[in-house]
Design an enzyme around this catalytic site. Sequence first.
Site, PDB file in Angstrom:
ATOM      1  N   CYS A 157       0.834  -1.206   0.000  1.00  0.00           N
ATOM      2  CA  CYS A 157       0.000   0.000   0.000  1.00  0.00           C
ATOM      3  C   CYS A 157       0.869   1.257   0.000  1.00  0.00           C
ATOM      4  CB  CYS A 157      -0.923  -0.021   1.218  1.00  0.00           C
ATOM      5  SG  CYS A 157      -1.962   1.434   1.370  1.00  0.00           S
ATOM      6  N   CYS A 182      -0.471   4.089   2.141  1.00  0.00           N
ATOM      7  CA  CYS A 182      -0.280   3.895   3.589  1.00  0.00           C
ATOM      8  C   CYS A 182       1.171   4.136   3.986  1.00  0.00           C
ATOM      9  CB  CYS A 182      -0.637   2.464   4.008  1.00  0.00           C
ATOM     10  SG  CYS A 182      -2.216   1.881   3.386  1.00  0.00           S
ATOM     11  N   ASP A 183       2.103   3.610   3.225  1.00  0.00           N
ATOM     12  CA  ASP A 183       3.496   3.538   3.688  1.00  0.00           C
ATOM     13  C   ASP A 183       4.480   4.404   2.916  1.00  0.00           C
ATOM     14  OD1 ASP A 183       2.707   1.726   5.627  1.00  0.00           O
ATOM     15  OD2 ASP A 183       2.933   0.026   4.277  1.00  0.00           O
TER      16      ASP A 183
HETATM   17  C1  LIG Z   1      -0.216  -3.846   6.201  1.00  0.00           C
HETATM   18  C2  LIG Z   1      -1.345  -2.865   5.944  1.00  0.00           C
HETATM   19  C3  LIG Z   1      -1.180  -1.546   6.339  1.00  0.00           C
HETATM   20  C4  LIG Z   1      -2.202  -0.636   6.110  1.00  0.00           C
HETATM   21  N1  LIG Z   1      -2.040   0.652   6.539  1.00  0.00           N
HETATM   22  C5  LIG Z   1      -3.054   1.535   6.408  1.00  0.00           C
HETATM   23  C6  LIG Z   1      -2.924   2.852   6.910  1.00  0.00           C
HETATM   24  O1  LIG Z   1      -1.879   3.246   7.435  1.00  0.00           O
HETATM   25  N2  LIG Z   1      -3.993   3.674   6.767  1.00  0.00           N
HETATM   26  C7  LIG Z   1      -5.153   3.293   6.163  1.00  0.00           C
HETATM   27  O2  LIG Z   1      -6.096   4.074   6.102  1.00  0.00           O
HETATM   28  N3  LIG Z   1      -5.288   2.056   5.651  1.00  0.00           N
HETATM   29  C8  LIG Z   1      -4.269   1.162   5.757  1.00  0.00           C
HETATM   30  N4  LIG Z   1      -4.398  -0.096   5.247  1.00  0.00           N
HETATM   31  C9  LIG Z   1      -5.621  -0.432   4.507  1.00  0.00           C
HETATM   32  C10 LIG Z   1      -6.758  -0.771   5.480  1.00  0.00           C
HETATM   33  O3  LIG Z   1      -6.316  -1.768   6.356  1.00  0.00           O
HETATM   34  C11 LIG Z   1      -7.991  -1.249   4.730  1.00  0.00           C
HETATM   35  O4  LIG Z   1      -8.376  -0.294   3.768  1.00  0.00           O
HETATM   36  C12 LIG Z   1      -9.150  -1.459   5.690  1.00  0.00           C
HETATM   37  O5  LIG Z   1      -8.791  -2.341   6.721  1.00  0.00           O
HETATM   38  C13 LIG Z   1     -10.371  -2.016   4.977  1.00  0.00           C
HETATM   39  O6  LIG Z   1     -11.348  -2.209   5.928  1.00  0.00           O
HETATM   40  P1  LIG Z   1     -12.560  -3.189   5.704  1.00  0.00           P
HETATM   41  O7  LIG Z   1     -13.419  -3.052   6.925  1.00  0.00           O
HETATM   42  O8  LIG Z   1     -13.179  -2.958   4.394  1.00  0.00           O
HETATM   43  O9  LIG Z   1     -11.948  -4.667   5.612  1.00  0.00           O
HETATM   44  P2  LIG Z   1     -10.830  -5.442   6.387  1.00  0.00           P
HETATM   45  O10 LIG Z   1     -10.049  -4.612   7.307  1.00  0.00           O
HETATM   46  O11 LIG Z   1     -10.130  -6.225   5.343  1.00  0.00           O
HETATM   47  O12 LIG Z   1     -11.676  -6.467   7.273  1.00  0.00           O
HETATM   48  C14 LIG Z   1     -12.396  -7.510   6.694  1.00  0.00           C
HETATM   49  C15 LIG Z   1     -13.060  -8.298   7.793  1.00  0.00           C
HETATM   50  O13 LIG Z   1     -13.947  -9.259   7.242  1.00  0.00           O
HETATM   51  C16 LIG Z   1     -13.841 -10.455   7.988  1.00  0.00           C
HETATM   52  N5  LIG Z   1     -14.370 -11.545   7.177  1.00  0.00           N
HETATM   53  C17 LIG Z   1     -13.970 -11.964   5.954  1.00  0.00           C
HETATM   54  N6  LIG Z   1     -14.726 -13.010   5.539  1.00  0.00           N
HETATM   55  C18 LIG Z   1     -15.636 -13.245   6.538  1.00  0.00           C
HETATM   56  C19 LIG Z   1     -16.683 -14.183   6.738  1.00  0.00           C
HETATM   57  N7  LIG Z   1     -16.980 -15.123   5.813  1.00  0.00           N
HETATM   58  N8  LIG Z   1     -17.400 -14.140   7.874  1.00  0.00           N
HETATM   59  C20 LIG Z   1     -17.137 -13.193   8.812  1.00  0.00           C
HETATM   60  N9  LIG Z   1     -16.164 -12.269   8.680  1.00  0.00           N
HETATM   61  C21 LIG Z   1     -15.429 -12.300   7.570  1.00  0.00           C
HETATM   62  C22 LIG Z   1     -12.371 -10.535   8.365  1.00  0.00           C
HETATM   63  O14 LIG Z   1     -12.153 -11.403   9.445  1.00  0.00           O
HETATM   64  C23 LIG Z   1     -12.084  -9.068   8.696  1.00  0.00           C
HETATM   65  O15 LIG Z   1     -12.418  -8.824  10.025  1.00  0.00           O
HETATM   66  C24 LIG Z   1      -3.403  -1.044   5.454  1.00  0.00           C
HETATM   67  C25 LIG Z   1      -3.547  -2.360   5.042  1.00  0.00           C
HETATM   68  C26 LIG Z   1      -2.530  -3.273   5.280  1.00  0.00           C
HETATM   69  C27 LIG Z   1      -2.715  -4.701   4.825  1.00  0.00           C
END
Ligand SMILES: Cc1cc2nc3c(=O)[nH]c(=O)nc-3n(C[C@H](O)[C@H](O)[C@H](O)COP(=O)(O)OP(=O)(O)OC[C@H]3O[C@@H](n4cnc5c(N)ncnc54)[C@H](O)[C@@H]3O)c2cc1C
Length: 314
Positions: A135, A138-139
């Site tokens: 990302c 992010c980084d």
């Molecule tokens: C290493 C890293 C660093 C990052 N740094 C930043 C940053 O500094 N700033 C920033 O804004 N963004 C950052 N991001 C991006 C950010 O993490 C994502 O944009 C954000 O987490 C997306 O949120 P979300 O709720 O859509 O999904 P996610 O955070 O991906 O969460 C998905 C959820 O769905 C659940 N799930 C999946 N399938 C099922 C199922 N069948 N049943 C029940 N639950 C399920 C998982 O367990 C998880 O809890 C980073 C990402 C990574 C990988």
Amino acid sequence: MKQKVKTLIIGSGPAGYTAAIYAGRSSLEPVLYCGLQPGGQLTTTTVIENFPGFPQGIDANQLMTDMREQAKRFGADVRDGSIEKADLSKRPFCLVDERGNELETETVIIATGASAKYLGLDDEKKYAGMGVSACATCDGFFYRKRTVAVVGGGDTACEEAMYLSGLAKKVYMIVRKPYLRAAEIMRKRVEEKENIEILYNTNTLGLFGNDGVEGAHLVRFKGEPNEEKYDIAIDGFFLAIGHKPNTELFKGQLDLDEQGFILTRGNSTSTNIEGVFAAGDVADPVYRQGVVAAGSGAKAAIEADRFLQEKGLK
Ligand SMILES: Cc1cc2nc3c(=O)[nH]c(=O)nc-3n(C[C@H](O)[C@H](O)[C@H](O)COP(=O)(O)OP(=O)(O)OC[C@H]3O[C@@H](n4cnc5c(N)ncnc54)[C@H](O)[C@@H]3O)c2cc1C
């Protein structure tokens, strides 16, 4: 066990928890399933510096624990476990968790996220958070005036390379093919940018460095008679070879794009099925940021509430 609920939220990242806070405050008594990664993708990193409200940054795990507590405070029933089956063919929808419990729900908010694709090198794990990132937004900030490499040759890789070229001293693009797969306009921009160097026909063999990434072992024309191995010195290694949205459960039921992201309508979180909403990275091939995911989780809960009111179900 069989249970009737008004709103079922799948996923415990910023999108899922924010949806639960809003749905809880609207008296929807949401049930939220956390899945295999409670707290979502952010739990795999350390400090978040770009989530508003935390001028000194915040520990990512603390942020997610606080979101969970906030959701529970407003009555969300936060459960460990995953949803394993989803029948969205008629309302109330029927979803089944891993223990076989059936949930009959009038609305579903899908917030199951997406995972970055990696090359599959052991060194990607070895240097995770120590120079390897998927990302740039992010980084990238941590690599100001340094040298980085972006892996990939599509539109996303070009966008990430352009973004990083504004921060880093030098950006290498490691491209497997002899050309970029990106749109003409993106290709041109990258090719003309003076601090981007494109390494065509090149694969990554590994990374090296003592306390973090210091370089990459590369190979040009892999397997050809003119194969050539060489090293480049870099401080950061950015993967930009795509993301895999967690949408297996919904294939054949919801409209998805060619990569598998859920297609939502216009500026809303509604899907092609009335009463089913999608929030966060699972429906966002573009921004993939915590704050954007949280914002769309709020939208999904507001839209679910309005839907239930319109149908006289609240
Ligand atoms: C290493 C890293 C660093 C990052 N740094 C930043 C940053 O500094 N700033 C920033 O804004 N963004 C950052 N991001 C991006 C950010 O993490 C994502 O944009 C954000 O987490 C997306 O949120 P979300 O709720 O859509 O999904 P996610 O955070 O991906 O969460 C998905 C959820 O769905 C659940 N799930 C999946 N399938 C099922 C199922 N069948 N049943 C029940 N639950 C399920 C998982 O367990 C998880 O809890 C980073 C990402 C990574 C990988």
